[in-house]
Design a protein around this motif. Structure first.
Motif, PDB file in Angstrom:
ATOM      1  N   MET A  83      62.461  45.567  40.910  1.00 36.96           N
ATOM      2  CA  MET A  83      61.094  45.591  41.775  1.00 36.96           C
ATOM      3  C   MET A  83      59.970  45.603  41.055  1.00 36.96           C
ATOM      4  N   SER A  84      58.958  45.012  41.571  1.00 35.75           N
ATOM      5  CA  SER A  84      57.628  44.827  40.878  1.00 35.75           C
ATOM      6  C   SER A  84      56.949  46.410  40.945  1.00 35.75           C
ATOM      7  N   LYS A  85      56.399  46.710  39.972  1.00 28.14           N
ATOM      8  CA  LYS A  85      55.319  47.596  40.128  1.00 28.14           C
ATOM      9  C   LYS A  85      53.895  47.422  39.675  1.00 28.14           C
ATOM     10  N   ILE A  86      52.644  47.837  40.607  1.00 31.91           N
ATOM     11  CA  ILE A  86      51.528  47.329  40.389  1.00 31.91           C
ATOM     12  C   ILE A  86      50.910  48.436  40.072  1.00 31.91           C
ATOM     13  N   ARG A  87      49.812  48.282  38.880  1.00 29.22           N
ATOM     14  CA  ARG A  87      48.893  49.489  38.633  1.00 29.22           C
ATOM     15  C   ARG A  87      47.492  48.883  38.800  1.00 29.22           C
ATOM     16  N   VAL A  88      46.963  49.625  39.362  1.00 25.58           N
ATOM     17  CA  VAL A  88      45.499  49.153  39.881  1.00 25.58           C
ATOM     18  C   VAL A  88      44.640  49.971  39.170  1.00 25.58           C
ATOM     19  N   SER A  89      43.503  49.198  38.725  1.00 22.40           N
ATOM     20  CA  SER A  89      42.247  50.148  38.172  1.00 22.40           C
ATOM     21  C   SER A  89      40.948  49.384  38.585  1.00 22.40           C
ATOM     22  N   LYS A  90      39.858  50.197  38.864  1.00 23.55           N
ATOM     23  CA  LYS A  90      38.866  49.597  39.192  1.00 23.55           C
ATOM     24  C   LYS A  90      37.764  49.567  37.776  1.00 23.55           C
ATOM     25  N   LEU A  91      37.432  48.328  37.464  1.00 19.07           N
ATOM     26  CA  LEU A  91      36.736  48.080  36.239  1.00 19.07           C
ATOM     27  C   LEU A  91      35.208  48.310  36.447  1.00 19.07           C
ATOM     28  N   LYS A  92      34.477  47.945  37.630  1.00 19.12           N
ATOM     29  CA  LYS A  92      33.252  48.107  37.712  1.00 19.12           C
ATOM     30  C   LYS A  92      32.829  47.605  39.196  1.00 19.12           C
ATOM     31  N   SER A  93      31.463  47.978  39.486  1.00 19.38           N
ATOM     32  CA  SER A  93      31.011  47.351  40.998  1.00 19.38           C
ATOM     33  C   SER A  93      29.816  46.580  40.573  1.00 19.38           C
ATOM     34  N   PHE A  94      29.513  45.633  41.331  1.00 20.57           N
ATOM     35  CA  PHE A  94      28.150  44.927  41.331  1.00 20.57           C
ATOM     36  C   PHE A  94      27.455  45.406  42.488  1.00 20.57           C
ATOM     37  N   THR A  95      26.203  45.725  42.233  1.00 20.40           N
ATOM     38  CA  THR A  95      25.532  46.138  43.276  1.00 20.40           C
ATOM     39  C   THR A  95      24.083  45.305  43.303  1.00 20.40           C
ATOM     40  N   GLY A  96      23.292  45.345  44.470  1.00 24.18           N
ATOM     41  CA  GLY A  96      21.821  44.574  44.373  1.00 24.18           C
ATOM     42  C   GLY A  96      21.603  44.080  45.862  1.00 24.18           C
ATOM     43  N   HIS A  97      22.674  43.806  46.628  1.00 25.94           N
ATOM     44  CA  HIS A  97      22.402  43.424  48.092  1.00 25.94           C
ATOM     45  C   HIS A  97      22.107  44.882  48.641  1.00 25.94           C
ATOM     46  N   ARG A  98      21.209  44.380  49.846  1.00 27.25           N
ATOM     47  CA  ARG A  98      20.392  45.409  50.551  1.00 27.25           C
ATOM     48  C   ARG A  98      21.102  45.689  51.752  1.00 27.25           C
ATOM     49  N   ASP A  99      22.319  44.918  52.195  1.00 31.61           N
ATOM     50  CA  ASP A  99      22.968  44.965  53.429  1.00 31.61           C
ATOM     51  C   ASP A  99      24.215  44.656  53.010  1.00 31.61           C
ATOM     52  N   CYS A 100      25.276  44.652  54.355  1.00 33.49           N
ATOM     53  CA  CYS A 100      26.607  44.521  54.139  1.00 33.49           C
ATOM     54  C   CYS A 100      26.886  42.961  53.428  1.00 33.49           C
ATOM     55  N   ILE A 101      27.889  43.015  52.636  1.00 27.95           N
ATOM     56  CA  ILE A 101      28.330  41.815  51.915  1.00 27.95           C
ATOM     57  C   ILE A 101      29.461  41.123  52.672  1.00 27.95           C
ATOM     58  N   TYR A 102      29.252  39.964  53.170  1.00 27.98           N
ATOM     59  CA  TYR A 102      30.291  39.211  53.965  1.00 27.98           C
ATOM     60  C   TYR A 102      31.080  38.290  53.408  1.00 27.98           C
ATOM     61  N   THR A 103      30.785  37.675  52.357  1.00 28.02           N
ATOM     62  CA  THR A 103      31.732  36.657  51.849  1.00 28.02           C
ATOM     63  C   THR A 103      31.386  36.444  50.344  1.00 28.02           C
ATOM     64  N   LEU A 104      32.273  35.934  49.608  1.00 32.71           N
ATOM     65  CA  LEU A 104      32.515  35.831  48.392  1.00 32.71           C
ATOM     66  C   LEU A 104      32.905  34.530  48.031  1.00 32.71           C
ATOM     67  N   GLU A 105      32.587  33.798  47.004  1.00 34.40           N
ATOM     68  CA  GLU A 105      32.982  32.068  46.833  1.00 34.40           C
ATOM     69  C   GLU A 105      33.048  32.010  45.263  1.00 34.40           C
ATOM     70  N   ARG A 106      34.083  31.025  45.029  1.00 34.30           N
ATOM     71  CA  ARG A 106      34.316  30.720  43.787  1.00 34.30           C
ATOM     72  C   ARG A 106      33.350  29.708  43.156  1.00 34.30           C
ATOM     73  N   SER A 107      33.437  29.296  41.769  1.00 37.28           N
ATOM     74  CA  SER A 107      32.498  28.303  41.042  1.00 37.28           C
ATOM     75  C   SER A 107      33.167  27.550  40.297  1.00 37.28           C
ATOM     76  N   SER A 108      32.656  26.846  39.691  1.00 37.49           N
ATOM     77  CA  SER A 108      33.441  25.659  38.707  1.00 37.49           C
ATOM     78  C   SER A 108      33.793  26.675  37.243  1.00 37.49           C
ATOM     79  N   GLU A 109      33.323  27.788  36.988  1.00 42.74           N
ATOM     80  CA  GLU A 109      33.723  28.617  36.023  1.00 42.74           C
ATOM     81  C   GLU A 109      34.355  29.755  36.430  1.00 42.74           C
TER      82      GLU A 109
END
Length: 305
Positions: free
Chosen positions: A1-27
């Motif tokens: 059975m798979s065991k998953i370990r999760v760790s929070k690396l960091k947070s990005f902040t700067g928006h002044r309201d709720c963040i609704y969407t994320l999107e990929r790029s070419s990199e």
């Protein structure tokens, strides 16, 4: 059975309201975010510095779409329409009015863009001519999420009338109407092999639909306590994640649909408010989550078999 370990690396902040969407790029290390403050920003996972402002609009941004062939970002501005950004020069080059309703999701296939709006209309736009080819009007309530299945030549749209409608990708004819949930369907996602369509709803259920059997129900899982906002698959296609208004992120095995991990505030310093969007990147297998708390969290997902 798979065991998953999760760790929070960091947070990005700067928006002044709720963040609704994320999107990929070419990199793989770069991604975009859109929020209720009308700001669209570009972030770098290899850098802990602030994001780069791409656009500032007067209304909320629920939807972003990266159009790879031309290195362009399409922004859905609520109550106005879509804006085309040339990412090479970070400049808006075109815009198109799409009625006076919110734009909830956008997906492209070839030169076509599908945009779902708050009045239930799905606009089909030719990205070459930047003109509206078709307006699909089969519901009076919001078109919330769009998924494209090139293998079977179909495009699926989730609506706030509790249904999922399946259209022909070439003719745009309505093929199936799936009586999907007991409340608004907020998110849909095809499995990487296109065998299944996954749907998440305000009713907190995760449902699995068999595409080879005319979208018959294959599984129904009470996945969260409150509305399911988004679904995304891992780069290796073996896992997927869901996020919810209940503030949690859940990791699932794609083959069995078994729950493997719950990421939340008490156990992993997760979000304290609704988690709205997920993006499982190719960059070191890092998972991104965007929330009403105005932050983007970066998660390291480590799987031990």
């Amino acid at each position: 059975m798979s065991k998953i370990r999760v760790s929070k690396l960091k947070s990005f902040t700067g928006h002044r309201d709720c963040i609704y969407t994320l999107e990929r790029s070419s990199e793989p290390s770069l991604f975009f975010s859109g929020a209720g403050d009308g700001l669209v920003a570009k972030w770098n996972l290899s850098d802990s510095e602030d994001g780069q402002l791409i656009a500032q609009l007067p209304n909320s941004v629920y939807a972003l779409h990266f159009y790879g062939p031309e290195n362009q970002l399409i922004i859905g501005q609520n109550f106005e329409g879509i804006h085309l950004i040339d990412l090479t020069v970070n400049k808006e080059i075109k815009s198109l009015k799409l009625g006076k309703h919110a734009i909830f999701d956008m997906r492209s296939y070839g030169h076509m863009l599908f945009a779902g709006t708050g009045d239930g209309t799905v606009f089909v736009i030719d990205l070459s001519s930047w003109q509206i080819l078709k307006q699909l009007r089969n519901a009076e309530k919001s078109a919330r999420s769009i998924a494209v299945n090139p293998k079977q030549g179909e495009v699926a749209v989730a609506y706030s009338d509790n249904r999922i409608r399946i259209y022909d990708l070439d003719t745009f004819a309505l093929k199936y109407v799936v009586e999907a949930h007991n409340n608004s369907v907020f998110t849909i996602k095809y499995s990487p092999d296109f065998r299944y369509l996954l749907s998440g709803s305000r009713d907190a259920h995760l449902k699995i639909w068999d595409t080879a059997k005319n979208y018959q129900l294959a599984d129904d899982i009470v996945a969260h306590m409150y509305a399911i906002n988004n679904i995304d698959f891992s780069p290796n296609e073996k896992y997927f994640v869901t996020c919810s208004m209940d503030k949690s992120i859940k990791v699932w095995e794609a083959e069995s649909f078994k729950l493997l991990k719950v990421i939340d505030k008490s156990r992993h310093a997760g979000h304290g408010t609704s988690v709205n969007k997920l993006l499982w990147t190719d960059y070191n297998n890092l998972l991104l989550s965007a929330s009403d708390d105005r932050s983007i969290s970066v998660w390291d997902i480590n799987v031990n078999l």
